[in-house]
Scaffold this active site. Sequence first.
Site, PDB file in Angstrom:
ATOM      1  N   GLU A   1       3.068   2.465  -7.705  1.00 52.20           N
ATOM      2  CA  GLU A   1       3.643   3.276  -6.631  1.00 52.20           C
ATOM      3  C   GLU A   1       4.200   2.331  -5.568  1.00 52.20           C
ATOM      4  O   GLU A   1       3.527   1.993  -4.588  1.00 52.20           O
ATOM      5  CB  GLU A   1       2.585   4.229  -6.082  1.00 52.20           C
ATOM      6  CG  GLU A   1       2.038   5.171  -7.158  1.00 52.20           C
ATOM      7  CD  GLU A   1       0.886   6.042  -6.679  1.00 52.20           C
ATOM      8  OE1 GLU A   1       0.605   6.040  -5.465  1.00 52.20           O
ATOM      9  OE2 GLU A   1       0.263   6.715  -7.519  1.00 52.20           O
TER      10      GLU A   1
ATOM     11  N   HIS B   1       1.306   6.937  -0.851  1.00 56.82           N
ATOM     12  CA  HIS B   1       1.408   6.989  -2.307  1.00 56.82           C
ATOM     13  C   HIS B   1       2.744   7.579  -2.723  1.00 56.82           C
ATOM     14  O   HIS B   1       3.488   8.141  -1.918  1.00 56.82           O
ATOM     15  CB  HIS B   1       0.300   7.880  -2.886  1.00 56.82           C
ATOM     16  CG  HIS B   1      -1.072   7.303  -2.821  1.00 56.82           C
ATOM     17  ND1 HIS B   1      -1.767   6.874  -3.932  1.00 56.82           N
ATOM     18  CD2 HIS B   1      -1.891   7.086  -1.763  1.00 56.82           C
ATOM     19  CE1 HIS B   1      -2.949   6.425  -3.568  1.00 56.82           C
ATOM     20  NE2 HIS B   1      -3.055   6.537  -2.252  1.00 56.82           N
TER      21      HIS B   1
ATOM     22  N   GLU C   1       1.744  11.695  -0.229  1.00 60.65           N
ATOM     23  CA  GLU C   1       2.521  11.579  -1.464  1.00 60.65           C
ATOM     24  C   GLU C   1       3.985  11.743  -1.083  1.00 60.65           C
ATOM     25  O   GLU C   1       4.423  12.827  -0.704  1.00 60.65           O
ATOM     26  CB  GLU C   1       2.089  12.641  -2.475  1.00 60.65           C
ATOM     27  CG  GLU C   1       0.615  12.587  -2.851  1.00 60.65           C
ATOM     28  CD  GLU C   1       0.293  11.465  -3.835  1.00 60.65           C
ATOM     29  OE1 GLU C   1       1.234  10.780  -4.300  1.00 60.65           O
ATOM     30  OE2 GLU C   1      -0.907  11.275  -4.139  1.00 60.65           O
TER      31      GLU C   1
ATOM     32  N   HIS D   1      -2.473   2.357  -5.971  1.00 60.39           N
ATOM     33  CA  HIS D   1      -2.011   2.415  -7.360  1.00 60.39           C
ATOM     34  C   HIS D   1      -0.815   1.481  -7.500  1.00 60.39           C
ATOM     35  O   HIS D   1       0.168   1.603  -6.764  1.00 60.39           O
ATOM     36  CB  HIS D   1      -1.627   3.844  -7.747  1.00 60.39           C
ATOM     37  CG  HIS D   1      -2.798   4.801  -7.723  1.00 60.39           C
ATOM     38  ND1 HIS D   1      -2.735   6.053  -7.138  1.00 60.39           N
ATOM     39  CD2 HIS D   1      -4.064   4.663  -8.196  1.00 60.39           C
ATOM     40  CE1 HIS D   1      -3.914   6.649  -7.272  1.00 60.39           C
ATOM     41  NE2 HIS D   1      -4.728   5.825  -7.901  1.00 60.39           N
TER      42      HIS D   1
END
Length: 329
Positions: free
Chosen positions: A56, A148, A211, A53
């Site tokens: 990010e 991420h 994450e 993404h």
Amino acid sequence: MHDFLAHTLHGEPPAITQARLPALHWQWIDEGILEITPEQPATMALVISAGIHGNETAPVEILNRLITPLLQGDKPVLPRVLVILGNPAALRSNQRYTRIDVNRLFGGRWQQYDDCAEARRAWRLEQAIEHFYHSGCCDEVRWHLDLHTAIRGSYHPRFGVLPYSARPWPADFLQWLGAAGLEALVWHNAPGGTFTHFSCEHFAASSCTLELGKAQPFGSNDLSQFAAAEQALSALLYGEALPAVAQQPRHYQVAQQITRQGAQFQLHIDADTLNFARFSQGALLAEEGERRYVVQHAEEFVLFPNPNVAAGQRAGLMLVETPPRSETQ
């Protein structure tokens, strides 16, 4: 080539696309794809990806900071490494994606969409990871860490999402995730189109989506907040000491997925709700026509709620907390 990220963002291959250094050989495979091979035999094939993404950016900066000493010949490397910046076009524009979320396209799902840059990118990344794993020894340990940051805040700012797998998870892999500072681990209960599910399903890799905090644009990241993850990655790459586990991660299992099917979809979760927020049994989560999503267990925890996804895509996950796993393979 001393700055992999700068070359990738520039959009052109470097003048020198491979080099042999005293301890390793590196090769620019394609835009945002770099392979690093130690001169000594390796027992691990490690894929580290970031920037799937494009908004990010902290994991991209950390990954670049880790591989720069390798490209400059200042550090040795232990495993064979495939470094991937997933969506360079989105990184350049600071967008999550330009047309389609790449992390829903793996496992051949890109074929379900019209020809576009992100469908082609998913196909190219599938090719790259397949060639990388198949070019090594059959007894190599295979890991894939996809880095991420999350769109929204979280009660667990750093957490990992593991793809569905019928195989038990190696104990050293779970230990490494704890050492990387993850406060929670989430297990999927069904196949999906993510990059980590692709590597896990097709190549038996121990894979995890990490994450690591909140999404910020380039130049706005406080990389000191990612110190544990960076140190844990250093241990894998350079053979340095693995940081001690500050606290054991809490474990969660996906209980249900909320899927948006069309324009009538309504998500009854406030926009400022944090990841891992708690909901009680019977609470209405979303509805679309006659379809209603409600909390089915005594309590469930929400993850990735987003009403603005495309039709047919996940608008949120609901989790139940489980006892800690202790697995070995």
